[in-house]
Motif scaffolding. Structure first.
Motif, PDB file in Angstrom:
ATOM      1  N   LEU A   1     111.853  27.782  91.370  1.00  0.00           N
ATOM      2  CA  LEU A   1     111.086  27.534  90.147  1.00  0.00           C
ATOM      3  C   LEU A   1     110.075  28.636  89.883  1.00  0.00           C
ATOM      4  CD1 LEU A   1     109.907  23.861  90.850  1.00  0.00           C
ATOM      5  CD2 LEU A   1     111.879  24.524  89.548  1.00  0.00           C
ATOM      6  N   TRP A   2     109.939  28.993  88.623  1.00  0.00           N
ATOM      7  CA  TRP A   2     108.808  29.811  88.185  1.00  0.00           C
ATOM      8  C   TRP A   2     107.981  28.962  87.231  1.00  0.00           C
ATOM      9  CZ3 TRP A   2     108.121  33.644  91.151  1.00  0.00           C
ATOM     10  CH2 TRP A   2     109.106  34.568  91.481  1.00  0.00           C
ATOM     11  N   LYS A   3     106.749  28.748  87.572  1.00  0.00           N
ATOM     12  CA  LYS A   3     105.856  28.027  86.663  1.00  0.00           C
ATOM     13  C   LYS A   3     105.339  29.010  85.604  1.00  0.00           C
ATOM     14  CE  LYS A   3     101.258  25.908  86.923  1.00  0.00           C
ATOM     15  NZ  LYS A   3     100.109  25.646  87.814  1.00  0.00           N
ATOM     16  N   VAL A   4     105.338  28.586  84.352  1.00  0.00           N
ATOM     17  CA  VAL A   4     104.826  29.452  83.278  1.00  0.00           C
ATOM     18  C   VAL A   4     103.946  28.645  82.339  1.00  0.00           C
ATOM     19  CG1 VAL A   4     106.621  31.202  83.202  1.00  0.00           C
ATOM     20  CG2 VAL A   4     106.951  29.100  81.935  1.00  0.00           C
ATOM     21  N   TYR A   5     103.083  29.376  81.697  1.00  0.00           N
ATOM     22  CA  TYR A   5     102.221  28.741  80.694  1.00  0.00           C
ATOM     23  C   TYR A   5     102.392  29.467  79.358  1.00  0.00           C
ATOM     24  CZ  TYR A   5      98.198  27.325  78.017  1.00  0.00           C
ATOM     25  OH  TYR A   5      97.415  26.846  77.005  1.00  0.00           O
ATOM     26  N   GLY A   6     102.491  28.689  78.300  1.00  0.00           N
ATOM     27  CA  GLY A   6     102.478  29.286  76.962  1.00  0.00           C
ATOM     28  C   GLY A   6     103.839  29.605  76.382  1.00  0.00           C
ATOM     29  N   VAL A   7     104.931  29.311  77.111  1.00  0.00           N
ATOM     30  CA  VAL A   7     106.260  29.540  76.533  1.00  0.00           C
ATOM     31  C   VAL A   7     106.615  28.266  75.749  1.00  0.00           C
ATOM     32  CG1 VAL A   7     108.669  30.166  76.969  1.00  0.00           C
ATOM     33  CG2 VAL A   7     106.866  31.034  78.468  1.00  0.00           C
ATOM     34  N   ARG A   8     106.080  28.200  74.540  1.00  0.00           N
ATOM     35  CA  ARG A   8     106.277  26.991  73.713  1.00  0.00           C
ATOM     36  C   ARG A   8     107.543  27.170  72.892  1.00  0.00           C
ATOM     37  NH1 ARG A   8     101.190  28.798  73.397  1.00  0.00           N
ATOM     38  NH2 ARG A   8      99.576  27.545  74.388  1.00  0.00           N
TER      39      ARG A   8
ATOM     40  N   ARG B   1     101.906  33.942  89.429  1.00  0.00           N
ATOM     41  CA  ARG B   1     103.128  34.342  88.696  1.00  0.00           C
ATOM     42  C   ARG B   1     103.094  33.899  87.238  1.00  0.00           C
ATOM     43  NH1 ARG B   1     107.385  35.467  86.641  1.00  0.00           N
ATOM     44  NH2 ARG B   1     109.173  36.452  87.624  1.00  0.00           N
ATOM     45  N   ASP B   2     102.287  32.862  86.940  1.00  0.00           N
ATOM     46  CA  ASP B   2     102.155  32.402  85.547  1.00  0.00           C
ATOM     47  C   ASP B   2     101.042  33.152  84.821  1.00  0.00           C
ATOM     48  OD1 ASP B   2     100.084  31.359  86.987  1.00  0.00           O
ATOM     49  OD2 ASP B   2     100.392  29.278  86.376  1.00  0.00           O
ATOM     50  N   TYR B   3     100.534  34.201  85.456  1.00  0.00           N
ATOM     51  CA  TYR B   3      99.462  35.046  84.893  1.00  0.00           C
ATOM     52  C   TYR B   3      98.165  34.276  84.675  1.00  0.00           C
ATOM     53  CZ  TYR B   3     103.289  38.295  84.295  1.00  0.00           C
ATOM     54  OH  TYR B   3     104.388  39.104  84.540  1.00  0.00           O
ATOM     55  N   GLN B   4      98.016  33.172  85.385  1.00  0.00           N
ATOM     56  CA  GLN B   4      96.774  32.416  85.331  1.00  0.00           C
ATOM     57  C   GLN B   4      95.983  32.749  86.607  1.00  0.00           C
ATOM     58  OE1 GLN B   4      96.243  30.164  82.459  1.00  0.00           O
ATOM     59  NE2 GLN B   4      97.923  31.526  81.933  1.00  0.00           N
TER      60      GLN B   4
ATOM     61  N   ALA C   1      86.829  56.221  88.572  1.00  0.00           N
ATOM     62  CA  ALA C   1      87.499  56.098  89.873  1.00  0.00           C
ATOM     63  C   ALA C   1      88.942  55.652  89.672  1.00  0.00           C
ATOM     64  CB  ALA C   1      86.752  55.108  90.750  1.00  0.00           C
ATOM     65  N   LYS C   2      89.752  55.813  90.719  1.00  0.00           N
ATOM     66  CA  LYS C   2      91.128  55.305  90.652  1.00  0.00           C
ATOM     67  C   LYS C   2      91.508  54.678  91.988  1.00  0.00           C
ATOM     68  CE  LYS C   2      93.930  59.317  91.887  1.00  0.00           C
ATOM     69  NZ  LYS C   2      95.059  60.132  91.477  1.00  0.00           N
ATOM     70  N   LEU C   3      92.660  53.986  91.961  1.00  0.00           N
ATOM     71  CA  LEU C   3      93.057  53.189  93.119  1.00  0.00           C
ATOM     72  C   LEU C   3      94.337  53.739  93.732  1.00  0.00           C
ATOM     73  CD1 LEU C   3      91.986  50.463  94.378  1.00  0.00           C
ATOM     74  CD2 LEU C   3      93.847  49.347  93.143  1.00  0.00           C
ATOM     75  N   GLU C   4      94.402  53.622  95.047  1.00  0.00           N
ATOM     76  CA  GLU C   4      95.604  54.071  95.746  1.00  0.00           C
ATOM     77  C   GLU C   4      95.927  53.086  96.865  1.00  0.00           C
ATOM     78  OE1 GLU C   4      96.177  58.547  96.455  1.00  0.00           O
ATOM     79  OE2 GLU C   4      95.948  57.692  98.461  1.00  0.00           O
ATOM     80  N   PRO C   5      97.135  52.599  97.018  1.00  0.00           N
ATOM     81  CA  PRO C   5      98.286  52.841  96.142  1.00  0.00           C
ATOM     82  C   PRO C   5      98.144  52.069  94.826  1.00  0.00           C
ATOM     83  CG  PRO C   5      98.877  51.238  97.816  1.00  0.00           C
ATOM     84  CD  PRO C   5      97.490  51.695  98.137  1.00  0.00           C
ATOM     85  N   LYS C   6      98.885  52.510  93.825  1.00  0.00           N
ATOM     86  CA  LYS C   6      98.834  51.844  92.518  1.00  0.00           C
ATOM     87  C   LYS C   6      99.454  50.457  92.634  1.00  0.00           C
ATOM     88  CE  LYS C   6      99.474  56.176  90.047  1.00  0.00           C
ATOM     89  NZ  LYS C   6      99.889  57.006  91.174  1.00  0.00           N
ATOM     90  N   ILE C   7      98.944  49.545  91.829  1.00  0.00           N
ATOM     91  CA  ILE C   7      99.514  48.197  91.804  1.00  0.00           C
ATOM     92  C   ILE C   7     100.393  48.096  90.566  1.00  0.00           C
ATOM     93  CG2 ILE C   7      98.997  45.738  91.662  1.00  0.00           C
ATOM     94  CD1 ILE C   7      96.293  46.473  93.023  1.00  0.00           C
ATOM     95  N   THR C   8     101.684  47.920  90.784  1.00  0.00           N
ATOM     96  CA  THR C   8     102.613  47.922  89.645  1.00  0.00           C
ATOM     97  C   THR C   8     103.299  46.575  89.453  1.00  0.00           C
ATOM     98  OG1 THR C   8     104.302  48.764  91.122  1.00  0.00           O
ATOM     99  CG2 THR C   8     103.106  50.388  89.829  1.00  0.00           C
ATOM    100  N   GLY C   9     102.946  45.602  90.268  1.00  0.00           N
ATOM    101  CA  GLY C   9     103.607  44.301  90.125  1.00  0.00           C
ATOM    102  C   GLY C   9     103.005  43.298  91.085  1.00  0.00           C
ATOM    103  N   PHE C  10     103.732  42.211  91.289  1.00  0.00           N
ATOM    104  CA  PHE C  10     103.227  41.160  92.185  1.00  0.00           C
ATOM    105  C   PHE C  10     103.297  41.625  93.641  1.00  0.00           C
ATOM    106  CE2 PHE C  10     104.460  38.913  88.336  1.00  0.00           C
ATOM    107  CZ  PHE C  10     103.326  38.142  88.114  1.00  0.00           C
ATOM    108  N   VAL C  11     102.329  41.192  94.398  1.00  0.00           N
ATOM    109  CA  VAL C  11     102.217  41.592  95.807  1.00  0.00           C
ATOM    110  C   VAL C  11     102.396  40.348  96.675  1.00  0.00           C
ATOM    111  CG1 VAL C  11     100.678  42.619  97.537  1.00  0.00           C
ATOM    112  CG2 VAL C  11     100.662  43.478  95.180  1.00  0.00           C
ATOM    113  N   ASP C  12     103.103  40.534  97.771  1.00  0.00           N
ATOM    114  CA  ASP C  12     103.375  39.427  98.681  1.00  0.00           C
ATOM    115  C   ASP C  12     102.227  39.299  99.698  1.00  0.00           C
ATOM    116  OD1 ASP C  12     104.338  37.573 100.429  1.00  0.00           O
ATOM    117  OD2 ASP C  12     106.258  38.584 100.799  1.00  0.00           O
ATOM    118  N   PHE C  13     101.473  38.218  99.597  1.00  0.00           N
ATOM    119  CA  PHE C  13     100.374  37.964 100.529  1.00  0.00           C
ATOM    120  C   PHE C  13     100.734  36.834 101.507  1.00  0.00           C
ATOM    121  CE2 PHE C  13      97.899  40.112  97.243  1.00  0.00           C
ATOM    122  CZ  PHE C  13      96.901  40.764  97.962  1.00  0.00           C
TER     123      PHE C  13
END
Lengths: 328, 132
Positions: A247-254, B45-48, B87-99
């Motif tokens: 699953l990917w949870k998303v918000y705002g995809v209405r 992942r939901d950008y929240q 200033a700048k950051l290294e390495p660049k963050i280009t996507g989701f990171v696994d923590f």
């Protein structure tokens, strides 16, 4: 002084041009097209989903003294389902902005791929709506339309539209999930099940709905794969249920089909084709209305978008609508 | 006269540009030597917002401690650094990171003059469920 002379010369040159261009010309009312002619637009937008309709407006007219319209018809490359019809009423908009219908003929007849209306009113202009209900046979194919009209003058005109791609998606609206009761959800059946029913079809159960207002954390309304043992809390999942859906949870995809809100987007086939589920979790928690989840079933046969229409804390329910894509 | 003005503007432009050269990322190398993280955000992942409370940023120890909400999908977190000017950051963050291993992760802040480098350690913890 030099400037004054320059302006004077300039005025002398420009004045005749201005005078000539302002002279009144005899205006003639343009003559309308008196032969039979037609036009057509597609009104509906978004993906064309089986069971839904595609709406068009077909307009036709000829000079008032020339004759009358006798027949309007639409030929689809794939016959529409039985609900398909061509309006036998012509609509115009009144001063209040309301659509006013005027009956111009008998209800339409579907004959194979063709839908037609025979005119009974003596009219030289009409604007008819056509609703093509997408049949199962059209899934994943393209469909085209040929609109045509005949007048008493013997003239015939036609207008072709399409092809339009028919979506592979299935859709179901307003499925209610209830915590502790109909809390098992099957993407394959697009339906919720009770525990007894779920045990009878364990392979079809992709999600379980839970509502737990846990203290200090945001858990609340949750969709979880039967295989997940980390977040099921006190819920006892029958041992027969083992599917792990991603699953990917998303918000705002209405999605406009699912949410039925004024503003939104359309989830289309391409969204499912391009989506990846690598590293996706098998749960989505703290879900609220207008959230959604993209899901891939354990057997990877289906991908779906489940939109959350509403949640109810008192009744411990979640109402969802789903668009489902069958993978090849 | 026009020619003189043109030459003057060209010379001024060349001198003006040569003061701040660009680095390999196309960013201006300036004379600023500040080097710190001014804010930090972590999105799911939901950008929240995925954190449960404000992050603790220690610019002396060069650490960032952030707690994420109970149940957060740790494999898909997007760290967002706010840095001091230039200033700048290294390495660049280009996507989701696994923590998901919950091990500290390191990013280096590089000052505007590219002479000062400070490595920050980001540690993610998960909000624990409290039982009444």
């Amino acid at each position: 002084m030099k400037y004054y002379s320059y302006i004077k010369k300039l005025l002398l040159v420009i004045s005749p041009i201005l005078l000539y261009s302002c002279s009144e010309k005899d205006y003639e009312i343009p003559e309308g097209n008196t032969s039979l002619h037609n036009d057509c637009i597609k009104r509906s937008i978004g993906p064309n989903i089986i069971g839904n309709n595609i709406e068009f407006v077909y307009a036709m007219s000829l000079g008032p003294e020339q004759g009358k319209i006798e027949l309007a018809q639409v030929e689809a490359s794939i016959a529409g389902s039985e609900n398909t019809y061509l309006e036998n009423r012509s609509f115009h908009t009144n001063l209040s902005g309301e659509d006013v219908p005027i009956e111009i003929g008998k209800p339409s007849v579907n004959d194979g791929n063709t839908t037609y209306v025979e005119f009974t009113k003596d009219t030289c202009a009409a604007s008819l709506r056509y609703y093509y209900y997408i049949p199962e046979e059209a899934r994943g194919k393209e469909v085209s339309f040929k609109f045509s009209a005949k007048a008493s003058t013997g003239e015939e005109v036609n207008y072709k539209l399409g092809p339009y791609k028919i979506s592979k998606l299935d859709m179901k609206l307003d499925i209610e999930l209830t915590d502790g009761n109909n809390c098992y959800f099957s993407v394959a059946d697009m339906k919720s099940y009770s525990e007894t029913e779920a045990i009878q079809n364990p392979g079809k159960i992709d999600l379980i709905y839970l509502y737990r207002p846990l203290s200090g954390v945001n858990f609340n309304h949750v969709l979880i794969s039967p295989s997940n043992s980390d977040y099921r809390q006190d819920f006892n999942v029958p041992s027969e249920l083992t599917n792990q859906s991603m699953l990917w949870k998303v918000y705002g995809v209405r999605d406009k089909h699912l949410a039925r809100l004024e503003f939104g987007v359309y989830v289309d086939d391409v969204d499912f084709e391009k989506m990846g589920f690598d590293n996706a979790p098998d749960y989505a928690m703290d879900l609220k209305a207008e959230y959604g989840v993209w899901i891939e079933t354990a057997d990877k046969k289906y991908r779906a978008y489940i939109y959350i229409n509403k949640v109810n804390e008192t009744n411990k329910t979640m109402t969802v609508s789903i668009k489902r894509y069958t993978m090849n | 006269m026009k020619r003189l003005i043109f030459i003057a503007i060209t010379l001024f432009s060349i001198i003006g540009c040569s003061k701040f050269p660009v680095d390999e990322d196309g960013l201006l190398i300036t004379d600023r030597n500040e080097c710190y993280v001014s804010n930090f955000e972590l999105l799911g992942r939901d950008y929240q917002i995925a954190r449960s409370k404000a992050p603790v940023i220690d610019t002396i120890a060069q650490t960032i401690d952030v707690e994420v909400l109970y149940g957060t999908d740790l494999k898909n977190l997007w760290p967002q650094f706010s840095l001091c000017p230039d200033a700048k950051l290294e390495p660049k963050i280009t996507g989701f990171v696994d923590f998901s291993d919950l091990q500290p992760k390191e990013w280096t802040v590089i000052s505007g003059d590219r002479k000062v480098r400070k490595t920050y350690t980001v540690t993610v913890t998960v909000q624990e469920r409290t039982y009444e």
